[in-house]
Enzyme design. Structure first.
Site, short mmCIF file in Angstrom:
data_model
loop_
_atom_site.label_atom_id
_atom_site.label_comp_id
_atom_site.label_asym_id
_atom_site.label_seq_id
_atom_site.Cartn_x
_atom_site.Cartn_y
_atom_site.Cartn_z
N LEU A 9 -1.96 -81.44 5.78
CA LEU A 9 -3.13 -80.60 5.46
C LEU A 9 -2.70 -79.14 5.30
O LEU A 9 -2.17 -78.54 6.24
CB LEU A 9 -4.18 -80.71 6.56
CG LEU A 9 -4.66 -82.13 6.86
CD1 LEU A 9 -5.80 -82.10 7.89
CD2 LEU A 9 -5.11 -82.86 5.60
N GLY A 12 -6.05 -74.61 3.79
CA GLY A 12 -6.65 -73.40 4.35
C GLY A 12 -6.01 -72.13 3.80
O GLY A 12 -4.85 -72.11 3.42
N ARG A 16 -6.47 -65.02 8.69
CA ARG A 16 -5.94 -64.08 9.69
C ARG A 16 -4.50 -63.62 9.41
O ARG A 16 -4.00 -62.70 10.05
CB ARG A 16 -6.02 -64.72 11.09
CG ARG A 16 -7.41 -64.59 11.68
CD ARG A 16 -7.53 -65.40 12.94
NE ARG A 16 -7.63 -66.82 12.66
CZ ARG A 16 -7.50 -67.78 13.59
NH1 ARG A 16 -7.23 -67.47 14.83
NH2 ARG A 16 -7.62 -69.05 13.25
N LYS A 23 -0.76 -69.42 3.54
CA LYS A 23 -0.19 -69.42 4.89
C LYS A 23 1.05 -70.31 5.03
O LYS A 23 2.05 -69.89 5.60
CB LYS A 23 -1.27 -69.87 5.89
CG LYS A 23 -0.77 -69.95 7.31
CD LYS A 23 -1.89 -70.00 8.31
CE LYS A 23 -2.51 -71.37 8.42
NZ LYS A 23 -3.48 -71.43 9.52
C1 UD1 Z 1 -8.35 -78.94 14.33
C2 UD1 Z 1 -9.02 -80.10 15.04
C3 UD1 Z 1 -8.99 -79.83 16.54
C4 UD1 Z 1 -7.54 -79.67 16.99
C5 UD1 Z 1 -6.87 -78.58 16.20
C6 UD1 Z 1 -5.38 -78.58 16.50
C7 UD1 Z 1 -10.76 -80.86 13.50
C8 UD1 Z 1 -12.20 -80.90 13.21
N1 UD1 Z 1 -10.39 -80.23 14.60
O1 UD1 Z 1 -9.13 -77.80 14.58
O2 UD1 Z 1 -9.57 -80.92 17.24
O3 UD1 Z 1 -7.49 -79.37 18.36
O4 UD1 Z 1 -7.00 -78.82 14.78
O5 UD1 Z 1 -4.77 -77.47 15.91
O6 UD1 Z 1 -9.98 -81.42 12.76
N2 UD1 Z 1 -7.65 -77.78 6.45
C9 UD1 Z 1 -7.76 -78.20 5.15
N3 UD1 Z 1 -8.98 -78.28 4.57
C10 UD1 Z 1 -10.11 -77.96 5.23
C11 UD1 Z 1 -10.01 -77.53 6.57
C12 UD1 Z 1 -8.76 -77.47 7.16
O7 UD1 Z 1 -6.74 -78.48 4.51
O8 UD1 Z 1 -11.18 -78.07 4.63
C13 UD1 Z 1 -6.33 -77.69 7.06
C14 UD1 Z 1 -5.97 -76.28 7.49
O9 UD1 Z 1 -5.30 -75.61 6.44
C15 UD1 Z 1 -5.08 -76.52 8.68
C16 UD1 Z 1 -5.57 -77.85 9.25
O10 UD1 Z 1 -6.32 -78.47 8.23
O11 UD1 Z 1 -3.73 -76.70 8.29
C17 UD1 Z 1 -6.42 -77.67 10.51
O12 UD1 Z 1 -7.57 -76.95 10.17
P1 UD1 Z 1 -8.22 -75.89 11.14
O13 UD1 Z 1 -9.41 -75.32 10.50
O14 UD1 Z 1 -7.19 -74.95 11.62
O15 UD1 Z 1 -8.69 -76.84 12.34
P2 UD1 Z 1 -9.01 -76.40 13.79
O16 UD1 Z 1 -10.35 -75.76 13.83
O17 UD1 Z 1 -7.88 -75.64 14.38
#
Ligand code: UD1
Ligand code: CA
Length: 456
Positions: A9, A12, A16, A23
Site C-alpha cells: 500500500l 498516501g 506530514r 512519501k
Molecule cells: C493502519 C491500520 C491500523 C494500524 C496501522 C499500522 C487501518 C484502517 N488501520 O492505520 O490498524 O495499526 O495502519 O501502521 O488499516 N493507504 C492507501 N490508500 C488509502 C489509505 C491508506 O494506499 O486510501 C496506505 C497509506 O499510504 C499507508 C498505508 O496504507 O502506506 C496505511 O495507511 P494509514 O492511513 O497510515 O493507516 P493508519 O491510520 O496508520
C-alpha cells in the site's frame, strides 16, 4: 501464479513529510523506502508484487518499473479500498496475499517469511501481525476471543476507553487467503469515525463468516516503524545505519565511531579492516581485508583491495588495488584504476587513468586520461594537459619514467620507458625511452644586474 502475492500500500500522499516527492520514494540508507519494502517482499518469497499507488503515481510507477505491477487508487478512501483496487488483477488467484505498507522501510524479509509460515501453519483464513507496545496510541487495537483468535481490530478513533487500554496493536501487516479476502472486502462499509473503508474490517467480517483469524505477535518493534514525518525518517535512518554497522562489526570489521560512520547496506568490507570516523561508504563499494579507511573518506562504487590506507579521499566509480596509500586530499574520479602499492597524496586528482603498480604521485598533480606504467615517479605539481578545448587526448607515461616537478605534458604525448622530463618542462613532443626531455627556456645570468638596479 506463485503461492504468495504481496500487496504494497503506497497511495498516501504523506502530508506530514511536506514534500513534492511521494512519501515512499524518500530515501533511507540511500534507497527509497519502497525499494526496501519490495526487497523484503522478495525475501519473504513473493514472486508477484502489486503496488497500490495514488499520489504522484507516475513517479512511483517509474521507480517500480518491472519489479511489480502497479494499480492506481485515484482517491484515497481507506486501506480497504486500496486493497480492493487489486481485485481485478488477482481475480483468478487462489492463495495467500501478504499485505504490507510502502512506508515501513525497516521491514525484515526473513521475519516476513517466518510470519507467512506461521500463517500457513495456523491454517487461518487471515493472520495479522501484532505487537505489544507500551504506547499504543494511534494504532488499531487487537481484540481476541477466549480461544485466542482475533475477532476484530478497532481503530483508535473508534475505540472505547476500555479498548484503548489494550496494548496489543495492529502492525498493518497481514496474510489473507484469496479469494476470501475479496469476498470480505466487498462487504465492508465506511460507517466509522474517519468515513474510510478500513482493511481491518475484513478481519471482523471473516470472523463473522466463521473463518479463523489468527494473530501472531512480533518482538521486533523497529521493523514496523511507519514513516510519516521527516523526524521519523531520521529515526529509521539511524536504526538502519546501526544495523549495517552491527553486521559489519560482527563480521570482523572495526568501526571506530559508529555515530559518525555512514555505510550503506550494499557495501562489503573484509575482516580486520578499520573504519575511522567521518567515513561514507556507498553503493556497491567493496573493501578488502586489513585496509584502513578514513578519517573523512567518501567512496561511492569503489573497489579497494587489501591492506590499503585511504584518508581524506573522495572516490567514485573506480578501482584501488592492494597496499595502496591514498590521501590526504585526493579526488579519484570515474574510470580510474590504481594498481598495487601506488602512493597518491596531498592534493592530487586522477581521472579516467590507469596508474601502474608502485608508481608515486605524491603532491599537487592532475592526472587525467593517462596511462601511467609501473614504478613511475611524478614530481610535485605535474599536469597532464588532456583537453584542447574540443577533445580529450591521452598521455602515456611508460614504466620507470621520472617526471620532474611542475611539468606540463601536453597530450597526446608519450614519455618512453625510463625517460626523464626536466623540471618545469612543457612537453609537446614524445620523449623516447631512456632520453631526457627538456622543454623550458635556457637560463642566462646577467652579471651585476642587482647592484645596478639598486643605484639611485
Ligand atoms: C493502519 C491500520 C491500523 C494500524 C496501522 C499500522 C487501518 C484502517 N488501520 O492505520 O490498524 O495499526 O495502519 O501502521 O488499516 N493507504 C492507501 N490508500 C488509502 C489509505 C491508506 O494506499 O486510501 C496506505 C497509506 O499510504 C499507508 C498505508 O496504507 O502506506 C496505511 O495507511 P494509514 O492511513 O497510515 O493507516 P493508519 O491510520 O496508520
Ligand atoms: Ca499510518
Amino acid at each position: 501464479m506463485s503461492d504468495l502475492v504481496a500487496v504494497i500500500l503506497a497511495a498516501g500522499k504523506g502530508t506530514r513529510m511536506r514534500s513534492s516527492l511521494p512519501k515512499v520514494l524518500h530515501k533511507v540508507a540511500g534507497k527509497p523506502m519502497l525499494d526496501h519494502v519490495l526487497q523484503a517482499a522478495e525475501t519473504a518469497g513473493a514472486d508477484k508484487k502489486v503496488v497500490v499507488a495514488g499520489f504522484a503515481s507516475e513517479q512511483v510507477a517509474a521507480f517500480v518499473g518491472r519489479r511489480a505491477d502497479i494499480v492506481v487508487q485515484a482517491e484515497q478512501l481507506g486501506t480497504g479500498h486500496a486493497v480492493l483496487q487489486t481485485a481485478s488483477l488477482l481475480r483468478d488467484y487462489h492463495g495467500t496475499v501478504m499485505i504490507i505498507c510502502g512506508d515501513t522501510p525497516l521491514l525484515d524479509g526473513e521475519e516476513l517469511k517466518a510470519f507467512y509460515r506461521k500463517h500457513l501453519a495456523a491454517k487461518a483464513a487471515a493472520t495479522v501481525l501484532t505487537a505489544v507496545v507500551s504506547e499504543p496510541a494511534g494504532y488499531g487495537r487487537v481484540l481476541r476471543n477466549a480461544a485466542g483468535n482475533v475477532t476484530a481490530i478497532v481503530e483508535e478513533k473508534d475505540a472505547t476507553d476500555e479498548e484503548k487500554a489494550i496494548c496489543e496493536i495492529n502492525t498493518g501487516i497481514y496474510c489473507i487467503e484469496s479469494p476470501l479476502l475479496f469476498e470480505a472486502l466487498s462487504s465492508i462499509t465506511c460507517s466509522n469515525a474517519q468515513g474510510e473503508y478500513y482493511l481491518t474490517d475484513v478481519l471482523a467480517s471473516l470472523d463473522r463468516m466463521g473463518q479463523k483469524v489468527a494473530g501472531v505477535t512480533t518482538g521486533d518493534t523497529d521493523m514496523i516503524l511507519g514513516i510519516n514525518s521527516r523526524r521519523q525518517l531520521a529515526e529509521a535512518e539511524a536504526i538502519m545505519r546501526r544495523r549495517v554497522l552491527d553486521r559489519l562489526m560482527d563480521e570482523g570489521v572495526t568501526i571506530m565511531d559508529p555515530a559518525s560512520t555512514f555505510i550503506e547496506p550494499t557495501v562489503e568490507i573484509g575482516r580486520d579492516s578499520i573504519i575511522y570516523p567521518f567515513t561514507w561508504l556507498e553503493g556497491c563499494t567493496k573493501i578488502g581485508p586489513e585496509s584502513e579507511i578514513g578519517p573523512q573518506v567518501r567512496l561511492t562504487d569503489v573497489l579497494v583491495g587489501s591492506g590499503s590506507k585511504l584518508q581524506f579521499v573522495y572516490g567514485h566509480d573506480c578501482l584501488v588495488g592492494s597496499k595502496a596509500t591514498i590521501g590526504p586530499y585526493v579526488h579519484l574520479r570515474p574510470d580510474t584504476v590504481i594498481e598495487e602499492g601506488v602512493k597518491l597524496g596531498n592534493f592530487v586528482e586522477v581521472k579516467n587513468s590507469h596508474i601502474g603498480s608502485g608508481s608515486k604521485v605524491p603532491h599537487l598533480s592532475y592526472i587525467g586520461d593517462s596511462d601511467v606504467g609501473s614504478g613511475v615517479n611524478i614530481g610535485c605539481g605535474c599536469v597532464t594537459v588532456n583537453y584542447d578545448g574540443r577533445q580529450k587526448h591521452r598521455t602515456v607515461i611508460e614504466d620507470g619514467a621520472f617526471i620532474g616537478c611542475n611539468s606540463n605534458l601536453v597530450a597526446p604525448v608519450t614519455i618512453g620507458e625510463g625517460a626523464y622530463v626536466a623540471a618545469g618542462s612543457t612537453v609537446t613532443k614524445n620523449v623516447p625511452s631512456g632520453d631526457l626531455g627538456v622543454a623550458r627556456a635556457k637560463q642566462s645570468n646577467i652579471k651585476g644586474w642587482a647592484a645596478k638596479r639598486r643605484e639611485p
